[in-house]
Design a protein around this motif. Structure first.
Motif, PDB file in Angstrom:
ATOM      1  N   THR A  72       0.805  -1.229   0.000  1.00 38.27           N
ATOM      2  CA  THR A  72       0.000   0.000   0.000  1.00 38.27           C
ATOM      3  C   THR A  72       0.841   1.283   0.000  1.00 38.27           C
ATOM      4  N   GLN A  73       2.137   1.151  -0.155  1.00 30.18           N
ATOM      5  CA  GLN A  73       3.004   2.332  -0.082  1.00 30.18           C
ATOM      6  C   GLN A  73       2.721   3.363  -1.176  1.00 30.18           C
ATOM      7  N   MET A  74       2.149   2.920  -2.279  1.00 26.85           N
ATOM      8  CA  MET A  74       1.890   3.845  -3.389  1.00 26.85           C
ATOM      9  C   MET A  74       0.493   4.444  -3.341  1.00 26.85           C
ATOM     10  N   ARG A  75      -0.235   4.216  -2.241  1.00 31.19           N
ATOM     11  CA  ARG A  75      -1.520   4.897  -2.103  1.00 31.19           C
ATOM     12  C   ARG A  75      -1.300   6.399  -2.001  1.00 31.19           C
ATOM     13  N   ASP A  76      -2.338   7.164  -2.231  1.00 28.92           N
ATOM     14  CA  ASP A  76      -2.200   8.602  -2.479  1.00 28.92           C
ATOM     15  C   ASP A  76      -1.497   9.387  -1.380  1.00 28.92           C
ATOM     16  N   ILE A  77      -1.857   9.156  -0.127  1.00 29.32           N
ATOM     17  CA  ILE A  77      -1.257   9.950   0.953  1.00 29.32           C
ATOM     18  C   ILE A  77       0.199   9.545   1.199  1.00 29.32           C
ATOM     19  N   PRO A  78       0.523   8.249   1.340  1.00 32.05           N
ATOM     20  CA  PRO A  78       1.942   7.886   1.521  1.00 32.05           C
ATOM     21  C   PRO A  78       2.818   8.294   0.333  1.00 32.05           C
ATOM     22  N   ALA A  79       2.220   8.262  -0.859  1.00 34.70           N
ATOM     23  CA  ALA A  79       2.993   8.619  -2.061  1.00 34.70           C
ATOM     24  C   ALA A  79       3.083  10.124  -2.263  1.00 34.70           C
ATOM     25  N   GLY A  80       2.394  10.906  -1.443  1.00 31.26           N
ATOM     26  CA  GLY A  80       2.475  12.359  -1.542  1.00 31.26           C
ATOM     27  C   GLY A  80       1.586  12.976  -2.595  1.00 31.26           C
ATOM     28  N   LYS A  81       0.668  12.213  -3.176  1.00 26.94           N
ATOM     29  CA  LYS A  81      -0.227  12.741  -4.198  1.00 26.94           C
ATOM     30  C   LYS A  81      -1.317  13.619  -3.582  1.00 26.94           C
ATOM     31  N   VAL A  82      -1.727  13.252  -2.366  1.00 27.74           N
ATOM     32  CA  VAL A  82      -2.745  13.996  -1.624  1.00 27.74           C
ATOM     33  C   VAL A  82      -2.245  14.148  -0.189  1.00 27.74           C
ATOM     34  N   SER A  83      -2.374  15.349   0.375  1.00 26.76           N
ATOM     35  CA  SER A  83      -1.938  15.529   1.764  1.00 26.76           C
ATOM     36  C   SER A  83      -3.003  14.998   2.715  1.00 26.76           C
ATOM     37  N   ALA A  84      -2.586  14.740   3.948  1.00 24.47           N
ATOM     38  CA  ALA A  84      -3.519  14.237   4.956  1.00 24.47           C
ATOM     39  C   ALA A  84      -4.638  15.246   5.212  1.00 24.47           C
ATOM     40  N   ASN A  85      -4.293  16.519   5.275  1.00 26.78           N
ATOM     41  CA  ASN A  85      -5.301  17.560   5.517  1.00 26.78           C
ATOM     42  C   ASN A  85      -6.299  17.651   4.367  1.00 26.78           C
ATOM     43  N   GLU A  86      -5.804  17.526   3.138  1.00 23.48           N
ATOM     44  CA  GLU A  86      -6.700  17.548   1.982  1.00 23.48           C
ATOM     45  C   GLU A  86      -7.675  16.381   2.027  1.00 23.48           C
ATOM     46  N   ALA A  87      -7.189  15.212   2.410  1.00 28.97           N
ATOM     47  CA  ALA A  87      -8.053  14.036   2.509  1.00 28.97           C
ATOM     48  C   ALA A  87      -9.119  14.245   3.583  1.00 28.97           C
ATOM     49  N   LEU A  88      -8.719  14.830   4.714  1.00 30.26           N
ATOM     50  CA  LEU A  88      -9.666  15.054   5.809  1.00 30.26           C
ATOM     51  C   LEU A  88     -10.731  16.071   5.401  1.00 30.26           C
ATOM     52  N   ILE A  89     -10.334  17.109   4.695  1.00 36.42           N
ATOM     53  CA  ILE A  89     -11.301  18.106   4.204  1.00 36.42           C
ATOM     54  C   ILE A  89     -12.299  17.444   3.257  1.00 36.42           C
ATOM     55  N   PHE A  90     -11.791  16.571   2.395  1.00 39.67           N
ATOM     56  CA  PHE A  90     -12.637  15.832   1.462  1.00 39.67           C
ATOM     57  C   PHE A  90     -13.664  14.986   2.226  1.00 39.67           C
ATOM     58  N   VAL A  91     -13.231  14.360   3.316  1.00 38.88           N
ATOM     59  CA  VAL A  91     -14.137  13.553   4.157  1.00 38.88           C
ATOM     60  C   VAL A  91     -15.233  14.429   4.748  1.00 38.88           C
ATOM     61  N   ILE A  92     -14.857  15.557   5.325  1.00 32.82           N
ATOM     62  CA  ILE A  92     -15.816  16.449   5.984  1.00 32.82           C
ATOM     63  C   ILE A  92     -16.854  16.977   4.989  1.00 32.82           C
ATOM     64  N   ILE A  93     -16.383  17.390   3.814  1.00 31.81           N
ATOM     65  CA  ILE A  93     -17.296  17.913   2.791  1.00 31.81           C
ATOM     66  C   ILE A  93     -18.320  16.854   2.382  1.00 31.81           C
ATOM     67  N   ASN A  94     -17.850  15.622   2.184  1.00 31.67           N
ATOM     68  CA  ASN A  94     -18.757  14.555   1.759  1.00 31.67           C
ATOM     69  C   ASN A  94     -19.732  14.170   2.864  1.00 31.67           C
ATOM     70  N   CYS A  95     -19.295  14.237   4.125  1.00 30.18           N
ATOM     71  CA  CYS A  95     -20.204  13.969   5.244  1.00 30.18           C
ATOM     72  C   CYS A  95     -21.321  15.010   5.298  1.00 30.18           C
ATOM     73  N   ILE A  96     -20.957  16.272   5.120  1.00 28.33           N
ATOM     74  CA  ILE A  96     -21.948  17.358   5.132  1.00 28.33           C
ATOM     75  C   ILE A  96     -22.931  17.194   3.978  1.00 28.33           C
ATOM     76  N   LEU A  97     -22.413  16.883   2.787  1.00 26.26           N
ATOM     77  CA  LEU A  97     -23.276  16.705   1.619  1.00 26.26           C
ATOM     78  C   LEU A  97     -24.206  15.505   1.794  1.00 26.26           C
ATOM     79  N   PHE A  98     -23.695  14.448   2.437  1.00 24.25           N
ATOM     80  CA  PHE A  98     -24.522  13.266   2.683  1.00 24.25           C
ATOM     81  C   PHE A  98     -25.708  13.610   3.584  1.00 24.25           C
ATOM     82  N   ILE A  99     -25.424  14.261   4.711  1.00 24.33           N
ATOM     83  CA  ILE A  99     -26.490  14.615   5.654  1.00 24.33           C
ATOM     84  C   ILE A  99     -27.476  15.594   5.021  1.00 24.33           C
ATOM     85  N   ALA A 100     -26.946  16.565   4.275  1.00 26.14           N
ATOM     86  CA  ALA A 100     -27.814  17.549   3.618  1.00 26.14           C
ATOM     87  C   ALA A 100     -28.741  16.886   2.604  1.00 26.14           C
ATOM     88  N   THR A 101     -28.215  15.906   1.872  1.00 24.56           N
ATOM     89  CA  THR A 101     -29.038  15.222   0.868  1.00 24.56           C
ATOM     90  C   THR A 101     -30.136  14.402   1.531  1.00 24.56           C
TER      91      THR A 101
END
Length: 289
Positions: A72-101
């Motif tokens: 799994t070393q080449m997954r996005d966060i370990p490989a540096g393609k996506v930062s941890a903070n960016e991934a967390l923001i993506f999670v929060i946005i999708n959670c909000i959109l899910f509840i809103a829908t």
């Protein structure tokens, strides 16, 4: 967008989505609730948002583990393609959109939306303290058919619950097969999984048992549904059961080289073909009447 959505594997998203369609059209065809395109789109959006949140959160939480694991070393966060903070923001946005829908669907879906999110996000923690993590993953995906049914009807019923149990046992069983790849790594890192706890041979035996239960749960609706299924549904059941058997023929205790084929390809075909047969059955009976 491409960077963010690389956190979400489509091949892993195809498992529950067809069963959500089964739950939706079950609600339309077995109750007095009419078909509604807007509602169908809302259900699909809920599936997308929940799956985005779950997979991205798993990548976020497991980033240090993934960095140690050669698989799994080449997954996005370990490989540096996506930062941890960016991934967390993506999670929060999708959670909000899910509840809103869900708020636009009905009150029961809205009230249950935090529970659904808790289940799908909590899975990522479970490998740290229990080998039953596979069942928690299965539980998360099993919410698809009953959730879609509730979106249409605003109520529970036995048949969509049976499909949810089918997903629970099916996903748990094939996730055990997938985890065979990390048996040694999990032991070294003190992570919990069925293969690490029981060994490959016993893990495969348990997977077989779970898949037998899954097969029973796609057969039982025949006896609980108010209408008679057409031959389309029986073909779907036969194909689904065959694919369950086939993946166990691909993976053996002394040869797990075909795990990815058994995990992604076989199960992807199983869910899609089964759902297509279910929908063909719905269309056939609609035309017939």
């Amino acid at each position: 967008m491409k960077k963010y959505f690389s956190l979400v594997l489509f091949a892993h998203s195809i498992f529950a989505l067809p069963f959500a369609m089964i739950g939706f059209f079950l609600g339309v065809t077995t109750t007095d609730n009419p078909f509604n395109w807007v509602l169908l789109v809302a259900v699909l959006l809920c599936m997308v948002f929940a799956r985005n949140a779950a997979m991205a959160f798993n990548r976020y939480l497991d980033r240090n583990i993934d960095a140690k694991n050669p698989r799994t070393q080449m997954r996005d966060i370990p490989a540096g393609k996506v930062s941890a903070n960016e991934a967390l923001i993506f999670v929060i946005i999708n959670c909000i959109l899910f509840i809103a829908t869900t708020a636009f669907i009905n009150s029961l879906c809205f009230y249950l939306s935090p529970v659904a999110l808790f289940v799908v996000l909590f899975y990522s923690y479970t490998k740290r303290f229990t080998a039953l993590c596979h069942l928690v993953l299965g539980l998360g995906l099993s919410l698809a058919p009953i959730g879609a049914y509730i979106a249409v009807t605003g109520a529970f019923s036995i048949v969509p619950v049976l499909y949810s149990f089918a997903v629970l046992f099916w996903v748990s069983g094939f996730d055990i097969i997938y985890a065979l790849q990390d048996e040694d790594f999990d032991r070294e890192e003190k992570l919990h999984s069925i293969p690490a706890a029981l060994g490959i041979k016993n893990a495969l035996r348990l997977s077989v048992v779970l898949h037998v239960f899954s097969a029973l749960c796609v057969i039982l609706p025949i006896f609980f549904t108010p209408h008679n299924f057409s031959w389309f549904y029986y073909i779907g059941v036969a194909f689904f059961c065959f694919m369950l058997i086939y993946q166990h023929l691909l993976v053996k205790p002394n040869d797990i080289s075909k795990v990815n084929k058994a995990f992604a390809t076989t199960n992807g075909f199983a869910s899609v073909v089964f759902a297509v047969c279910f929908l063909a059955d719905v269309l056939f009976r609609t035309i017939l009447h």
